[in-house]
Design an enzyme around this catalytic site. Structure first.
Site, PDB file in Angstrom:
ATOM      1  N   CYS A  44     -96.011 118.204  -0.963  1.00 53.22           N
ATOM      2  CA  CYS A  44     -95.896 116.979  -1.750  1.00 53.22           C
ATOM      3  C   CYS A  44     -97.253 116.464  -2.205  1.00 53.22           C
ATOM      4  O   CYS A  44     -97.451 116.154  -3.375  1.00 53.22           O
ATOM      5  CB  CYS A  44     -95.162 115.906  -0.960  1.00 53.22           C
ATOM      6  SG  CYS A  44     -94.974 114.355  -1.875  1.00 53.22           S
ATOM      7  N   CYS A  49     -94.984 116.770  -5.473  1.00 56.64           N
ATOM      8  CA  CYS A  49     -94.551 115.544  -6.141  1.00 56.64           C
ATOM      9  C   CYS A  49     -95.689 114.621  -6.547  1.00 56.64           C
ATOM     10  O   CYS A  49     -95.609 113.976  -7.595  1.00 56.64           O
ATOM     11  CB  CYS A  49     -93.535 114.800  -5.270  1.00 56.64           C
ATOM     12  SG  CYS A  49     -93.964 114.683  -3.533  1.00 56.64           S
ATOM     13  N   LYS A  52     -97.728 116.256  -9.510  1.00 58.12           N
ATOM     14  CA  LYS A  52     -96.778 116.372 -10.632  1.00 58.12           C
ATOM     15  C   LYS A  52     -96.518 115.008 -11.256  1.00 58.12           C
ATOM     16  O   LYS A  52     -96.446 114.884 -12.490  1.00 58.12           O
ATOM     17  CB  LYS A  52     -95.469 116.988 -10.138  1.00 58.12           C
ATOM     18  CG  LYS A  52     -94.424 117.178 -11.233  1.00 58.12           C
ATOM     19  CD  LYS A  52     -93.207 117.894 -10.680  1.00 58.12           C
ATOM     20  CE  LYS A  52     -92.561 117.105  -9.560  1.00 58.12           C
ATOM     21  NZ  LYS A  52     -91.403 117.797  -8.969  1.00 58.12           N
ATOM     22  N   TYR A 179     -84.354 120.054 -10.933  1.00 58.46           N
ATOM     23  CA  TYR A 179     -85.255 118.943 -11.250  1.00 58.46           C
ATOM     24  C   TYR A 179     -86.668 119.420 -11.557  1.00 58.46           C
ATOM     25  O   TYR A 179     -87.348 118.872 -12.442  1.00 58.46           O
ATOM     26  CB  TYR A 179     -85.246 117.909 -10.116  1.00 58.46           C
ATOM     27  CG  TYR A 179     -85.954 118.300  -8.848  1.00 58.46           C
ATOM     28  CD1 TYR A 179     -87.269 117.920  -8.624  1.00 58.46           C
ATOM     29  CD2 TYR A 179     -85.312 119.041  -7.867  1.00 58.46           C
ATOM     30  CE1 TYR A 179     -87.927 118.259  -7.458  1.00 58.46           C
ATOM     31  CE2 TYR A 179     -85.956 119.390  -6.691  1.00 58.46           C
ATOM     32  CZ  TYR A 179     -87.266 119.003  -6.496  1.00 58.46           C
ATOM     33  OH  TYR A 179     -87.922 119.360  -5.339  1.00 58.46           O
ATOM     34  N   GLU A 183     -88.480 118.566 -15.076  1.00 55.55           N
ATOM     35  CA  GLU A 183     -89.690 117.747 -15.035  1.00 55.55           C
ATOM     36  C   GLU A 183     -90.844 118.427 -15.756  1.00 55.55           C
ATOM     37  O   GLU A 183     -91.527 117.810 -16.588  1.00 55.55           O
ATOM     38  CB  GLU A 183     -90.057 117.436 -13.580  1.00 55.55           C
ATOM     39  CG  GLU A 183     -89.110 116.447 -12.931  1.00 55.55           C
ATOM     40  CD  GLU A 183     -89.355 116.240 -11.452  1.00 55.55           C
ATOM     41  OE1 GLU A 183     -88.890 115.232 -10.913  1.00 55.55           O
ATOM     42  OE2 GLU A 183     -90.018 117.110 -10.829  1.00 55.55           O
ATOM     43  N   HIS A 438     -83.634  88.253 -17.192  1.00 56.24           N
ATOM     44  CA  HIS A 438     -83.667  88.551 -18.621  1.00 56.24           C
ATOM     45  C   HIS A 438     -85.045  88.236 -19.202  1.00 56.24           C
ATOM     46  O   HIS A 438     -85.676  87.258 -18.791  1.00 56.24           O
ATOM     47  CB  HIS A 438     -82.596  87.705 -19.326  1.00 56.24           C
ATOM     48  CG  HIS A 438     -82.497  87.942 -20.793  1.00 56.24           C
ATOM     49  ND1 HIS A 438     -81.919  89.074 -21.325  1.00 56.24           N
ATOM     50  CD2 HIS A 438     -82.918  87.185 -21.848  1.00 56.24           C
ATOM     51  CE1 HIS A 438     -81.963  89.004 -22.637  1.00 56.24           C
ATOM     52  NE2 HIS A 438     -82.573  87.860 -22.989  1.00 56.24           N
ATOM     53  N   GLU A 443     -81.278  94.291 -15.804  1.00 53.23           N
ATOM     54  CA  GLU A 443     -80.196  93.306 -15.842  1.00 53.23           C
ATOM     55  C   GLU A 443     -78.852  93.947 -16.189  1.00 53.23           C
ATOM     56  O   GLU A 443     -77.795  93.397 -15.879  1.00 53.23           O
ATOM     57  CB  GLU A 443     -80.499  92.185 -16.829  1.00 53.23           C
ATOM     58  CG  GLU A 443     -80.497  92.594 -18.290  1.00 53.23           C
ATOM     59  CD  GLU A 443     -80.810  91.418 -19.216  1.00 53.23           C
ATOM     60  OE1 GLU A 443     -80.181  90.361 -19.057  1.00 53.23           O
ATOM     61  OE2 GLU A 443     -81.690  91.575 -20.086  1.00 53.23           O
TER      62      GLU A 443
END
Length: 449
Positions: A44, A49, A52, A179, A183, A438, A443
């Site tokens: 990782c 990760c 990346k 994934y 990616e 908002h 939301e």
């Protein structure tokens, strides 16, 4: 007399899981040592990760700089320089490696910068021949990218080598539909490469909700990323100047400058000696463990990707924590694998937690879906037609939100908080009762009717 050992715990593999287990066990008072043959930090931090995600940040500037003009910014000609990003990312990785080593040092965990193998139920042998004993051995060696058995497969690279490319290729072929493939497809595309994803099956991101993965496919095709489905590799040949010619079943040969294998990851158990001491291995040679991470040999445990349960860094960290608390902290703990959040840092990113609609159809007596399909404010002003999709899966009868799936800007950042609600079993009515913040994309989660 009780048998004494050199260490209470010896950990093989200094990735995220191994480091967590080591420092927590040491904090509980255990005498701990750890061996790492490559670099402290594991996949990782060093080649997964973290670097990346830094490439993902870098890639996003391609669209951000283009959109900025619609927001009044006068931007001249921009040029991307790959060596600058590459070297800065590698420098950050080196900094993080130092932090991980410092964590081990501060907790007085002895580090051996060499390979270690298991030579007994309570014995580890280091590469220099030194033998050490431990009451407990923890295997945390992770996994490595799989390379298929195809003629010429060695001409391709894996995610391990991407971060060290000398230059940016013009044409990139990525093998796989998961994934990692999607990616890197987004990253290379934003760096002006022509990207082709080749998948032996007929869908991408098999374990994600169908609507969400189809939206990513549509957006990727619109951007110009090419897909070839049901296309097994037959041969890869290397020609002049390093150019590759790829032959896929039933198709004309395709030329590419770079072939990236992203077809899965296999546990790192080869040559560890586990089978010789009686540790039972399963699919892909993964270490088989029980709910307490214990293998078939009582003194040997395993956590993280080497067990091939859930190959995610946060899961390995949780397993390392649970292991150390259980064995050395007097706090029996087991990891709850239900409702683990997942993300794909594609362009745009995907985030998901809980049941997909397909899983709800199989597992629940009845369910409802609520969706919000909208164009983010930023995209509207930027003149970008890309739309986001949020989806709730609600169990009929209980009104519990049992699944939440998103594709759109910042989806993983939004989902982390929303995953708490799904994990807690909150209802659709409770989502509805929450006043919207908002104007935000988030939301939409409380406005679906």
């Amino acid at each position: 007399m009780a048998k004494t050992y050199d260490y209470d715990l010896f950990v093989i593999g200094a990735g995220s899981g191994g480091v967590r287990a080591s420092r927590v066990a040491a904090a509980h008072g255990a005498r701990v040592a750890i061996a790492e043959e490559y670099r402290v930090g594991g996949t990782c931090v060093i080649r997964g990760c973290v670097p990346k995600k830094l490439l993902v940040f870098g890639a996003h500037f391609a669209e951000d700089l283009m959109d900025a003009r619609r927001f009044g910014w006068k931007i001249g000609t921009c040029k991307f320089d790959w060596p600058t990003l590459r070297d800065n990312v590698l420098a950050e990785v080196e900094r993080l490696e130092g932090i991980y080593q410092d964590i081990l040092d501060r907790h007085e965990v002895e580090t051996f910068a060499q390979r270690a193998t298991v030579t007994g139920a309570n014995e580890v042998t280091l590469a220099d021949g030194t033998k050490v004993s431990a009451a407990t051995i923890l295997i945390a060696t992770g996994a490595h990218p799989a390379i298929p058995d195809v003629p010429g497969a060695g001409h391709g690279i894996t995610s391990n080598e991407v971060f060290h490319l000398e230059s940016m290729p013009k044409r990139v072929m990525i093998a796989g539909g998961g994934y990692i493939a999607n990616e890197f497809a987004g990253i290379f595309h934003q760096f002006s490469c022509h990207v082709t994803i080749v998948n032996r099956g007929d869908i991408i991101l098999r374990h994600y909700d169908e609507q969400v993965r189809d939206r990513l496919l549509q957006i990727s095709l619109t951007k110009g990323i090419e897909f070839k489905f049901n296309a097994p590799f037959e041969t890869i040949e290397k020609g002049k100047g390093g150019k590759l010619t790829v032959k896929l079943a039933g198709q004309d040969p395709i030329g590419t400058d770079l072939l990236l294998w992203a077809v899965g990851r296999d546990p790192n158990t080869a040559g560890l000696g586990l089978d010789k001491v009686g540790v039972e291995l399963g699919k892909n040679k993964a270490v088989l463990v029980d709910e307490d991470n214990q293998s078939s040999v009582p003194s040997i445990y395993a956590i993280g990707d080497v067990t091939d349960r859930v190959q995610l860094t946060p899961v390995a960290i949780r397993e390392g924590q649970a292991f150390a608390d259980t064995l050395f902290g007097g706090k029996p703990t087991r990891v709850d694998y239900a409702n683990i959040p997942h993300a794909v840092f594609s362009h745009p990113p995907i985030a998901s937690v809980g049941l997909t609609e397909g899983e709800a159809r199989e597992k629940l007596g009845g369910y409802k879906t609520f969706t919000s399909d909208f164009r983010p404010m930023k995209n509207v002003l930027a003149g970008r037609n890309e739309r986001s999709l949020y989806k709730l899966i609600v169990e009929e009868g209980t009104d519990r939100v049992v699944g939440l799936h998103m594709i759109g800007p910042d989806a993983p950042e939004i989902l982390q908080a929303a995953a708490i609600a799904v994990k807690a079993g909150l209802t659709k009515a409770q989502f509805d009762d929450t006043i919207a913040l908002h104007p935000t994309m988030a939301e939409e989660l409380v406005l679906m009717r």
